[in-house]
Motif scaffolding. Structure first.
Motif, PDB file in Angstrom:
ATOM      1  N   MET A   1       0.893  -1.274   0.032  1.00 37.40           N
ATOM      2  CA  MET A   1      -0.065   0.070  -0.041  1.00 37.40           C
ATOM      3  C   MET A   1       0.929   1.269   0.108  1.00 37.40           C
ATOM      4  O   MET A   1       0.531   2.108  -0.628  1.00 37.40           O
ATOM      5  N   ALA A   2       2.114   1.201   0.728  1.00 44.47           N
ATOM      6  CA  ALA A   2       2.916   2.508   0.923  1.00 44.47           C
ATOM      7  C   ALA A   2       3.350   2.547  -0.465  1.00 44.47           C
ATOM      8  O   ALA A   2       3.561   3.524  -1.180  1.00 44.47           O
ATOM      9  N   GLU A   3       3.630   1.686  -1.137  1.00 41.45           N
ATOM     10  CA  GLU A   3       4.284   1.715  -2.733  1.00 41.45           C
ATOM     11  C   GLU A   3       3.163   2.128  -3.437  1.00 41.45           C
ATOM     12  O   GLU A   3       3.320   3.056  -4.453  1.00 41.45           O
ATOM     13  N   ALA A   4       2.107   1.972  -3.578  1.00 38.90           N
ATOM     14  CA  ALA A   4       0.770   2.384  -4.077  1.00 38.90           C
ATOM     15  C   ALA A   4       0.362   3.779  -4.174  1.00 38.90           C
ATOM     16  O   ALA A   4       0.059   4.505  -4.996  1.00 38.90           O
ATOM     17  N   MET A   5       0.503   4.273  -2.684  1.00 42.70           N
ATOM     18  CA  MET A   5       0.774   5.593  -2.404  1.00 42.70           C
ATOM     19  C   MET A   5       1.659   6.425  -2.861  1.00 42.70           C
ATOM     20  O   MET A   5       1.698   7.841  -2.683  1.00 42.70           O
ATOM     21  N   GLY A   6       2.595   6.090  -3.562  1.00 42.31           N
ATOM     22  CA  GLY A   6       3.817   6.833  -4.157  1.00 42.31           C
ATOM     23  C   GLY A   6       5.115   7.027  -3.265  1.00 42.31           C
ATOM     24  O   GLY A   6       6.062   7.685  -3.534  1.00 42.31           O
ATOM     25  N   ILE A   7       4.974   6.101  -2.173  1.00 36.15           N
ATOM     26  CA  ILE A   7       6.165   6.119  -1.516  1.00 36.15           C
ATOM     27  C   ILE A   7       7.407   5.211  -2.201  1.00 36.15           C
ATOM     28  O   ILE A   7       7.146   3.982  -2.389  1.00 36.15           O
ATOM     29  N   PRO A   8       8.666   5.963  -2.161  1.00 33.03           N
ATOM     30  CA  PRO A   8       9.717   4.999  -2.707  1.00 33.03           C
ATOM     31  C   PRO A   8      10.151   3.826  -1.936  1.00 33.03           C
ATOM     32  O   PRO A   8      11.306   4.012  -1.083  1.00 33.03           O
ATOM     33  N   VAL A   9       9.396   2.818  -1.725  1.00 37.85           N
ATOM     34  CA  VAL A   9       9.917   1.826  -0.839  1.00 37.85           C
ATOM     35  C   VAL A   9      11.522   1.251  -1.041  1.00 37.85           C
ATOM     36  O   VAL A   9      11.939   1.254   0.077  1.00 37.85           O
ATOM     37  N   PRO A  10      11.865   0.847  -2.234  1.00 33.70           N
ATOM     38  CA  PRO A  10      13.307   0.501  -2.455  1.00 33.70           C
ATOM     39  C   PRO A  10      14.146   1.498  -1.645  1.00 33.70           C
ATOM     40  O   PRO A  10      15.226   1.137  -0.732  1.00 33.70           O
ATOM     41  N   TRP A  11      14.157   2.915  -1.821  1.00 39.84           N
ATOM     42  CA  TRP A  11      14.663   4.004  -1.220  1.00 39.84           C
ATOM     43  C   TRP A  11      14.620   4.150   0.387  1.00 39.84           C
ATOM     44  O   TRP A  11      15.397   4.442   1.110  1.00 39.84           O
ATOM     45  N   VAL A  12      13.395   3.770   0.602  1.00 34.17           N
ATOM     46  CA  VAL A  12      12.971   3.663   2.351  1.00 34.17           C
ATOM     47  C   VAL A  12      13.793   2.550   2.832  1.00 34.17           C
ATOM     48  O   VAL A  12      14.522   2.571   3.833  1.00 34.17           O
ATOM     49  N   HIS A  13      14.040   1.302   2.318  1.00 34.85           N
ATOM     50  CA  HIS A  13      14.798   0.269   2.485  1.00 34.85           C
ATOM     51  C   HIS A  13      16.223   0.639   2.704  1.00 34.85           C
ATOM     52  O   HIS A  13      17.159   0.394   3.820  1.00 34.85           O
ATOM     53  N   THR A  14      16.665   1.409   1.702  1.00 36.64           N
ATOM     54  CA  THR A  14      18.090   1.819   1.674  1.00 36.64           C
ATOM     55  C   THR A  14      18.341   2.770   2.938  1.00 36.64           C
ATOM     56  O   THR A  14      19.200   2.709   3.741  1.00 36.64           O
TER      57      THR A  14
END
Length: 289
Positions: A178-191
């Motif tokens: 859902m976070a990715e669907a809302m436009g949050i850059p999840v891969p960079w959040v992981h980094t």
């Protein structure tokens, strides 16, 4: 009957050690909570951060400059390791990432041994005074690192609660898709999360460095305790990990009144076993109503 003054001294020791352990475990908890990665290299990031701190201290002569330098360098290194070694493994069997972080651990340990040698190095604490605590001369520096650890954890908690990027991190924790669907850059959040975890490990290493010699194996006992704290506090539960770190450190401090400190460590393993048997979700995780 144990004298009251000995009990008070052990309470202070337990709280101080608990805050250092909480800082180490917070980074480990954060990485697991966001990325579902059991990071076996966390103790080696702790160790390498201490080494970076000693190098910066010899260069600048400033302990605080060494602390900041170590945090920045290790955060950048953590981000690079996540992008290069861990990001390609996301979504695969969890055993793959466990083996990858174990491999990183071996690489970092051997690099530190090759680069810095087997002789322990010493960091000089910024304050050297003592105060009278009943029958012992207690160092002010130990109180300082407990307060600094609490300040770092508190600042990070405020960042997670109120900061824009902290909200991104919490959203990714709750529902990655859902976070990715809302436009949050999840891969960079992981980094970013791995970088923050590495920076917190480095801060712990530099703060703890003046109390012992800095060597290539110094991270192992702390990461073992940190894993125990993460399990007892609840996997991915930041608040629970902090409470578990203080709880376990106090238990070990009390146990050292009857047995040697090396034997008192057994208490933490007993708590781990009992937690896994009777409360596998963690002692400090709220029970669903």
């Amino acid at each position: 009957m144990i004298p009251f003054d000995q009990v008070v001294v052990q309470i202070v020791n337990g709280l101080v050690n608990g805050m250092i352990l909480a800082l180490v475990a917070s980074g480990l908890t954060l990485i697991f909570g966001i990325m579902d990665i059991v990071n076996f290299a966390h103790g080696d990031l702790f160790m390498l951060g201490a080494y970076v701190g000693t190098t910066a201290f010899l260069t600048t002569g400033s302990f605080w400059g060494a602390l900041v330098s170590a945090v920045v360098v290790m955060a950048v290194l953590g981000a690079a390791l996540q992008v290069i070694a861990l990001r390609p493994l996301l979504g695969r069997d969890p055993l793959t990432t466990i083996l990858a972080t174990f491999g990183l651990s071996l690489v970092i340990q051997n690099y530190a041994l090759w680069q810095y040698g087997p002789v322990p190095r010493k960091l000089t604490e910024p304050i050297t005074g003592h105060f009278k605590l009943f029958y012992v001369e207690y160092p002010w520096y130990r109180i300082l690192i407990a307060l600094l650890s609490a300040a770092i954890i508190g600042g990070f908690w405020l960042f997670l609660k109120y900061g824009k990027y902290g909200i991104w991190i919490r959203a990714t924790t709750q529902d990655r898709v859902m976070a990715e669907a809302m436009g949050i850059p999840v891969p960079w959040v992981h980094t970013a999360v791995f970088a923050i975890g590495a920076g917190m490990a480095a801060a712990s290493g530099v703060l703890f460095g003046p109390l012992v010699g800095v060597d290539h194996a110094m991270g192992l006992p702390w990461v073992l305790k940190a894993f125990i704290v993460v399990v007892v506090g609840g996997m991915g539960n930041l608040g629970g990990s902090i409470l578990a770190a203080i709880f376990i450190s106090l238990l070990e401090a009390y146990a050292s009144l009857w047995v040697s400190p090396s034997q008192a460590v057994i208490v933490s393993f007993v708590v781990l076993i009992l937690t896994l048997l009777f409360r596998p979700t963690g002692l400090f995780v709220p029970t669903p109503k």
